[in-house]
Design a protein around this motif. Structure first.
Motif, PDB file in Angstrom:
ATOM      1  N   MET A 102       4.387  -6.813  13.450  1.00  0.00           N
ATOM      2  CA  MET A 102       4.890  -5.988  12.353  1.00  0.00           C
ATOM      3  C   MET A 102       4.376  -4.561  12.503  1.00  0.00           C
ATOM      4  O   MET A 102       3.246  -4.339  12.923  1.00  0.00           O
ATOM      5  N   GLU A 103       5.257  -3.638  12.181  1.00  0.00           N
ATOM      6  CA  GLU A 103       4.802  -2.247  12.179  1.00  0.00           C
ATOM      7  C   GLU A 103       3.672  -2.098  11.173  1.00  0.00           C
ATOM      8  O   GLU A 103       3.585  -2.867  10.233  1.00  0.00           O
ATOM      9  N   GLN A 104       2.885  -1.068  11.392  1.00  0.00           N
ATOM     10  CA  GLN A 104       1.770  -0.897  10.463  1.00  0.00           C
ATOM     11  C   GLN A 104       2.280  -0.594   9.050  1.00  0.00           C
ATOM     12  O   GLN A 104       3.238   0.169   8.881  1.00  0.00           O
ATOM     13  N   MET A 105       1.647  -1.261   8.083  1.00  0.00           N
ATOM     14  CA  MET A 105       2.046  -1.098   6.685  1.00  0.00           C
ATOM     15  C   MET A 105       1.722   0.321   6.206  1.00  0.00           C
ATOM     16  O   MET A 105       0.717   0.897   6.625  1.00  0.00           O
ATOM     17  N   LYS A 106       2.537   0.859   5.325  1.00  0.00           N
ATOM     18  CA  LYS A 106       2.190   2.133   4.706  1.00  0.00           C
ATOM     19  C   LYS A 106       0.906   1.942   3.904  1.00  0.00           C
ATOM     20  O   LYS A 106       0.688   0.866   3.345  1.00  0.00           O
ATOM     21  N   PRO A 107       0.073   2.955   3.824  1.00  0.00           N
ATOM     22  CA  PRO A 107      -1.217   2.752   3.144  1.00  0.00           C
ATOM     23  C   PRO A 107      -1.052   2.405   1.664  1.00  0.00           C
ATOM     24  O   PRO A 107      -0.174   2.952   0.988  1.00  0.00           O
ATOM     25  N   ALA A 108      -1.883   1.474   1.206  1.00  0.00           N
ATOM     26  CA  ALA A 108      -1.923   1.126  -0.220  1.00  0.00           C
ATOM     27  C   ALA A 108      -2.758   2.176  -0.941  1.00  0.00           C
ATOM     28  O   ALA A 108      -3.280   3.105  -0.315  1.00  0.00           O
TER      29      ALA A 108
END
Ligand code: PMP
Ligand code: GLN
Length: 389
Positions: A1-7
């Motif tokens: 999975m592509e890296q998640m957008k920052p929380a």
């Protein structure tokens, strides 16, 4: 999975709470859990029966977001009985989903980004993350073992024209400290001088021992319009999982807090509210009995810990004892110690450093004494066996 957008970076920077961590560890090792503060064997049967009846017969639909009229009246009557407060239940009382939500609603409702917020360490773990998320700038003052005395100069220095509020916890977790009337008067003077408010976390209001007395800051002269007083049925009725709490405050202070509450939880289970309203009406004997029983358990656990070799600090209120473990010859820090006794001795406790931002108060373990005598005996026996060998 592509890296998640920052929380959200503020909340992501905090770990899992120490209470959850230690309870999981206690479970994994079959330890007697004197860590997380939840009582055993103290739940009043009448209050539970009332909840069961209310689940069966209702109410079970959304109550008013401010709480059922019945519970708001019961809270006002409780505060009149114990503190002589004269509250308008419809304008000055709001029911919340536990004191934790009450705290969050007060902080989100009152703090404007850039406001300064005074806090006294050791502090309960939910304060700081919420204050930061609300954009507040924490100004920390510390009290320290063994006496946890309030450093008045440092407290005064923490206040400025930018101070919006202080969060005050008395009786204090984990210190077991009950703030004196003198300290409260000093604080009241600061609130007036700097035109600031106080969010008063008084969840342990009935757990005060010996000849001490709990004095709510809101009862002091000039404080009626500056304080928001928070209570918790979880503590008063030893039913921590119910998460029924409340805030009382003057209408102008409560209104912005209600704005936060309506978008956080909106409301709280009405059947549990019915049971808590019933409980708050119990006679003085119930409240005195709770204090007496917990005082006896405090003495029972304190004597046992001393026998094991701890240096036990005085507890004036709450259901926690802090104990210095250095006399046992353990040279590591409090996190290592609590992990060790949970895994090896089969007794869980909470490291007191978890309530500070720094790491310098790191040789105390916090034990909860709101447990059955059998659980306390087993814990002491296990600790004695462990430290003898
Ligand atoms: N404040 C303090 C100081 C506490 O120790 C706790 C404890 N559990 C809370 C607030 C939260 O209370 P509640 O379970 O009603 O949310
Ligand atoms: N207030 C309780 C304590 O100090 C625990 C609350 C919680 O688990 N979040 O142990």
């Amino acid at each position: 999975m592509e890296q998640m957008k920052p929380a959200n970076s503020i909340l992501s920077s905090f770990g899992t709470t120490i209470f959850e961590t230690m309870s999981r560890l206690a479970q994994a090792h079959g330890a007697v859990n004197l860590g997380q503060g939840f009582p055993e064997g103290l739940e009043p049967a009448g209050v539970i029966a009332k909840a069961a009846e209310a689940v069966t017969n209702g109410p079970n639909q959304y109550p008013s977001m401010m709480g059922t009229p019945e519970l708001r009246q019961a809270i006002a009557a409780h505060d009149r009985r114990f503190y002589g407060l004269d509250l308008d239940p419809m304008a000055e009382v709001m029911v919340t989903s536990g004191a934790t939500e009450a705290l969050a609603s007060c902080l989100f409702g009152l703090i404007e980004p850039g406001d300064e917020v005074v806090l006294i360490e050791p502090l309960y773990d939910s304060y700081l993350p919420i204050i930061r998320r609300a954009g507040g700038i924490p100004k920390l003052v510390r009290v320290e073992p063994p006496h946890w005395d309030l450093p008045r100069e440092a407290l005064a220095a923490a206040f400025s024209e930018r101070t919006k509020l202080i969060v005050l916890n008395t009786p204090m977790n984990p210190a077991g400290k009950v703030w004196s009337a003198d300290d409260l008067s000093f604080l009241a003077g600061l609130l007036e001088r700097f035109d600031a408010y106080a969010v008063c976390d008084e969840v342990y209001e009935h757990l005060v021992y010996d000849d001490r007395r709990h004095v709510p800051l809101i009862t002091l002269p000039g404080m009626r319009d500056r304080c928001l007083k928070i209570g918790s049925a979880g503590k008063i009725f030893s039913l921590t999982g119910w998460k029924v709490g409340w805030v009382i405050a003057a209408p102008a202070l409560l209104q912005p807090v209600a704005k936060a509450h309506q978008y956080l939880t909106f409301t709280t289970p009405p059947n549990l509210q019915a049971a808590v309203a019933f409980g708050l009406g119990l006679d003085d004997g119930y409240y005195q009995g709770l204090t007496r029983l917990l005082q006896a358990r405090r003495d029972h656990l304190a004597a046992g810990l001393e026998r094991v070799g701890f240096r036990v600090l005085e507890t004036g209120g709450s259901y926690f004892i802090s104990a210095d473990f250095r006399p046992l010859g353990f040279a590591g820090d409090d996190e290592e110690f609590c992990r060790l006794i949970t895994e090896r001795a089969g007794v869980a406790a909470i490291p007191v450093s978890a309530f500070y931002q720094g790491r310098d108060v790191a040789h105390f373990a916090r034990f909860c004494f709101a447990k059955t005598d059998a659980a306390i005996d087993m814990a002491i026996e296990r600790l004695e066996r462990h430290f003898r060998s």
